[in-house]
Scaffold this motif. Structure first.
Motif, PDB file in Angstrom:
ATOM      1  N   LEU A  64       4.907 -28.503 -30.952  1.00 23.36           N
ATOM      2  CA  LEU A  64       4.801 -27.259 -32.648  1.00 23.36           C
ATOM      3  C   LEU A  64       3.607 -27.210 -33.781  1.00 23.36           C
ATOM      4  N   TRP A  65       2.229 -27.046 -33.935  1.00 28.37           N
ATOM      5  CA  TRP A  65       1.274 -27.802 -34.843  1.00 28.37           C
ATOM      6  C   TRP A  65       0.912 -26.330 -34.992  1.00 28.37           C
ATOM      7  N   PRO A  66       1.221 -26.067 -36.834  1.00 29.52           N
ATOM      8  CA  PRO A  66       1.017 -25.492 -37.807  1.00 29.52           C
ATOM      9  C   PRO A  66      -0.162 -25.268 -37.324  1.00 29.52           C
ATOM     10  N   ASP A  67      -0.692 -23.866 -38.599  1.00 33.79           N
ATOM     11  CA  ASP A  67      -1.995 -24.007 -39.518  1.00 33.79           C
ATOM     12  C   ASP A  67      -2.506 -24.814 -40.772  1.00 33.79           C
ATOM     13  N   VAL A  68      -3.545 -23.973 -41.305  1.00 32.91           N
ATOM     14  CA  VAL A  68      -3.587 -25.115 -42.328  1.00 32.91           C
ATOM     15  C   VAL A  68      -3.300 -25.160 -43.805  1.00 32.91           C
ATOM     16  N   VAL A  69      -2.278 -24.314 -43.759  1.00 24.27           N
ATOM     17  CA  VAL A  69      -0.995 -24.404 -44.917  1.00 24.27           C
ATOM     18  C   VAL A  69       0.239 -25.312 -44.139  1.00 24.27           C
ATOM     19  N   SER A  70       0.245 -25.340 -43.028  1.00 24.51           N
ATOM     20  CA  SER A  70       0.946 -27.042 -42.634  1.00 24.51           C
ATOM     21  C   SER A  70       2.568 -26.191 -43.034  1.00 24.51           C
ATOM     22  N   LEU A  71       3.357 -27.613 -42.225  1.00 18.09           N
ATOM     23  CA  LEU A  71       4.791 -26.943 -42.430  1.00 18.09           C
ATOM     24  C   LEU A  71       5.227 -25.856 -43.546  1.00 18.09           C
ATOM     25  N   PRO A  83       8.182 -21.860 -44.203  1.00 16.15           N
ATOM     26  CA  PRO A  83       9.282 -21.298 -43.954  1.00 16.15           C
ATOM     27  C   PRO A  83       8.099 -20.830 -42.761  1.00 16.15           C
ATOM     28  N   VAL A  84       8.056 -20.115 -42.320  1.00 12.28           N
ATOM     29  CA  VAL A  84       7.517 -19.289 -41.508  1.00 12.28           C
ATOM     30  C   VAL A  84       6.994 -20.065 -40.336  1.00 12.28           C
ATOM     31  N   PHE A  85       6.827 -21.255 -40.434  1.00  9.02           N
ATOM     32  CA  PHE A  85       6.617 -22.052 -39.280  1.00  9.02           C
ATOM     33  C   PHE A  85       8.290 -23.043 -39.013  1.00  9.02           C
ATOM     34  N   ARG A  86       8.919 -22.938 -39.646  1.00  8.92           N
ATOM     35  CA  ARG A  86       9.822 -23.177 -39.242  1.00  8.92           C
ATOM     36  C   ARG A  86      10.525 -22.166 -38.607  1.00  8.92           C
ATOM     37  N   VAL A 104       8.187 -29.251 -35.288  1.00  9.16           N
ATOM     38  CA  VAL A 104       7.122 -29.052 -36.090  1.00  9.16           C
ATOM     39  C   VAL A 104       6.778 -30.195 -37.575  1.00  9.16           C
ATOM     40  N   PRO A 105       5.937 -30.794 -37.480  1.00  9.44           N
ATOM     41  CA  PRO A 105       5.082 -31.328 -38.079  1.00  9.44           C
ATOM     42  C   PRO A 105       4.591 -31.655 -39.256  1.00  9.44           C
ATOM     43  N   PRO A 117       6.771 -28.717 -48.642  1.00  8.74           N
ATOM     44  CA  PRO A 117       4.897 -27.318 -48.272  1.00  8.74           C
ATOM     45  C   PRO A 117       4.564 -28.086 -49.290  1.00  8.74           C
ATOM     46  N   VAL A 118       3.367 -28.111 -48.830  1.00 10.33           N
ATOM     47  CA  VAL A 118       2.128 -28.944 -49.799  1.00 10.33           C
ATOM     48  C   VAL A 118       1.559 -27.511 -50.404  1.00 10.33           C
ATOM     49  N   VAL A 119       1.897 -26.089 -50.342  1.00 11.44           N
ATOM     50  CA  VAL A 119       1.567 -25.175 -50.963  1.00 11.44           C
ATOM     51  C   VAL A 119       2.795 -24.212 -51.609  1.00 11.44           C
TER      52      VAL A 119
END
Length: 287
Positions: free
Chosen positions: A74-81, A83-86, A101-102, A112-114
């Protein structure tokens, strides 16, 4: 089908409660039998994966108990991994999958990057993404995809007799396409949700990998992405058909770019649940 001028506005990533998660694990009622999965206990692990370019941080999910299940990247969106993608990873695992989920940006920063809310309308917020996005290249994605699928296949919970699925959101859509091209004999299904840049004039355009892949494709397009470039979906559909791949390219009318991602300003729950049910149908059929 999307660019930096079309975005999901303010993103506030709320923590999803256990009760909410239990409700989320039942997809839109009445759409298909494949969408109706009761919540099952899920194992969640933070993992590190060696790649040719470093060590990637990621989240791994699979159902509790003995058994083997198909794997999904599962590739997340631009804000990356985050909680919502977890939560997406947990939800998918509860339906009977081993899910990875990388963090897209492991070369630059751990997830988290943000921190906190992120507003695409704020130039300062958008500027934070520049150096992160620059670290994601087509060639690097191909190397990552090989490493991630090898990691999934090394898990005792993975049913290696089944094909692998891959799904991507926003910029994750092209990464899902590239995954199918990087490991064509393993990937059986590809899903893109409001993915951007799937068909371009660049020599690294994701659509160019299609002839060497063997997957079924589901491309769900945001309404406002389509209105900006109505021809894009037709070009992509033509490329999929030319490659003789089973596919579906559909515009979700009234659903804006980012509609599937809980916590975004444009999150559309009915449309998101419909897309989720269709994802489960795809995986049930193709994996």
């Amino acid at each position: 089908m999307c660019d930096d001028d079309i975005h999901q506005g303010l993103i506030e990533d709320p923590t999803v409660s256990r009760r909410t998660f239990g409700l989320m694990t039942v997809a839109a009622a009445g759409l298909t039998a494949a969408s109706a999965h009761a919540a099952v206990p899920v194992v969640e692990k933070d993992v590190e994966i060696k790649t040719p370019d470093g060590v990637a941080d990621a989240a791994l999910y699979y159902p509790e108990g003995k058994g083997a299940w198909p794997a999904v990247l599962l590739w997340p969106d631009v804000v990356s991994l985050r909680p919502v993608f977890r939560e997406m990873g947990k939800r998918l695992a509860a339906s009977g999958y081993v899910v990875l989920v990388p963090n897209l940006y492991y070369r630059v920063k751990k997830a988290p990057v943000v921190d906190g809310a992120f507003n695409f309308a704020n130039p300062d917020d958008r500027a934070k993404l520049g150096p992160l996005r620059a670290s994601v290249t087509p060639e690097g994605t191909d190397r990552d995809a090989v490493a991630y699928l090898a990691f999934l296949d090394a898990q005792p919970q993975t049913d290696k007799k089944k094909k692998v699925g891959t799904q991507g959101y926003c910029m994750g859509g092209p990464l899902a396409f590239r995954t199918a091209g990087a490991v064509p004999n393993r990937v059986g299904a590809v899903a893109s949700f409001h993915g951007g840049g799937l068909f371009t004039d660049a020599p690294t355009s994701p659509h160019l990998v299609l002839p060497k892949t063997h997957a079924e494709y589901m491309v769900l397009v945001a309404d406002n992405d389509d209105k900006q470039d109505p021809a894009a979906k037709e070009k992509l559909k033509g490329a999929l058909d030319a490659a003789k791949l089973k596919n579906r390219v559909e515009v979700y009318e009234g659903a804006a770019h980012g509609w599937t991602v809980k916590g975004s300003q444009v999150y559309n729950e009915p449309a998101a649940e419909k897309a989720w049910a269709e994802l489960l149908d795809l995986y049930k059929r193709a994996l």
